[in-house]
Write an enzyme that holds these catalytic residues in place. Sequence first.
Site, PDB file in Angstrom:
ATOM      1  N   GLU A  35       0.824  -1.204   0.000  1.00  0.00           N
ATOM      2  CA  GLU A  35       0.000   0.000   0.000  1.00  0.00           C
ATOM      3  C   GLU A  35       0.865   1.264   0.000  1.00  0.00           C
ATOM      4  OE1 GLU A  35      -3.453   0.552  -0.133  1.00  0.00           O
ATOM      5  OE2 GLU A  35      -3.208  -1.483  -0.898  1.00  0.00           O
ATOM      6  N   CYS A 206     -22.534   4.577 -14.433  1.00  0.00           N
ATOM      7  CA  CYS A 206     -21.539   5.635 -14.265  1.00  0.00           C
ATOM      8  C   CYS A 206     -22.072   6.959 -14.805  1.00  0.00           C
ATOM      9  CB  CYS A 206     -20.239   5.259 -14.982  1.00  0.00           C
ATOM     10  SG  CYS A 206     -18.965   6.543 -14.881  1.00  0.00           S
TER      11      CYS A 206
END
Length: 353
Positions: A35, A206
């Site tokens: 990460e 979307c």
Amino acid sequence: MDSFAADLLDWFDQHGPRDLPWQREISPYRVWISEIMLQQTQVATVIPYFEKFMTRFPDVAALAAAPLDEVLHHWTGLGYYARARNLHRAARQLVAESGGRFPESPEALETLPGIGRSTAGAIAAIAWGVRAPILDGNVKRVLARCHAIDGYPGEAATAKRLWAEAEAHTPQTRVGDYTQAIMDLGATVCTRRRPACDRCPFEARCRARKSDRIADYPGRRQTKTRPVRRARMFLFHDSAGGCLLERRPPQGIWGGLWTPPERAVEVSGADTAALLGYAPYEIHGERAAPTFRHTFTHFHLDIEPVYVEVPGPPAACRDADHLRWYARGSNEAIGLSAPAVKLLATLKSAAST
């Protein structure tokens, strides 16, 4: 589970990447390292760095026990070196306080250096299945487009809206898969440029696609002209290509890394030689090379290299921790700034002129 999460998990089950290095042998440590490396860095770039890092520092104890120089050496080329310094600090804190065991709550993870809310959520969700929303750069892009959220994500009001959507969509079950899925979707399908909308599970919903405004999301920071700074880097080298390096202060640009000595443009080679303890060594030659530009997030740095040939390392190298003589082709495990890597590669030609 809402329909957003269900559609995303269906996509992940059919198309999600499964063989990225950090998806194997999942542990809090491996999730944490990946990460941090993936912050502002593309997956393809991170993969070889992650694999080499894991080989050298397979667990928290190994990372904590290593000297910072070696950690920075394995980070050289990834940029944003504060990430590596924070990893090292956090590893030492974990070893000192809990024997290297990670806390399981996002709130406790956030107390470690360099771990913010999103990274803490990712570790907790992927490693332990704790329900915790995340909002890294890829997730911001997916949510901003899907919900047509205007504004730059770095602004408080926009970030608040994005976090609200992240929280609303994070499911109670399969939270680790969901977290990996939404990051992967942003990295591989809903990309910043040329997104593959025909492969996206949210194509029909979307709002950015429906309005043909995909390029408008997420909103961009108001552009400002980057100021330009100037500096000289002095390559004190011998005929064999050995070179003097100087360690940068722990904080600031290239914190803790090694670079050729950098001084203001008004400083000449002779003045710097005396400053660094070269006197009474003889300077065999001095030559300025063309200026090149290194760009940071907030400014450009125009660097003028000055090659100064000297007989060998100064006496100061024996007594000063912030100076070292670096032999050309050396395999020393030290962190080098990007300009240092570039300039060291030129020493063979410089020594022969």
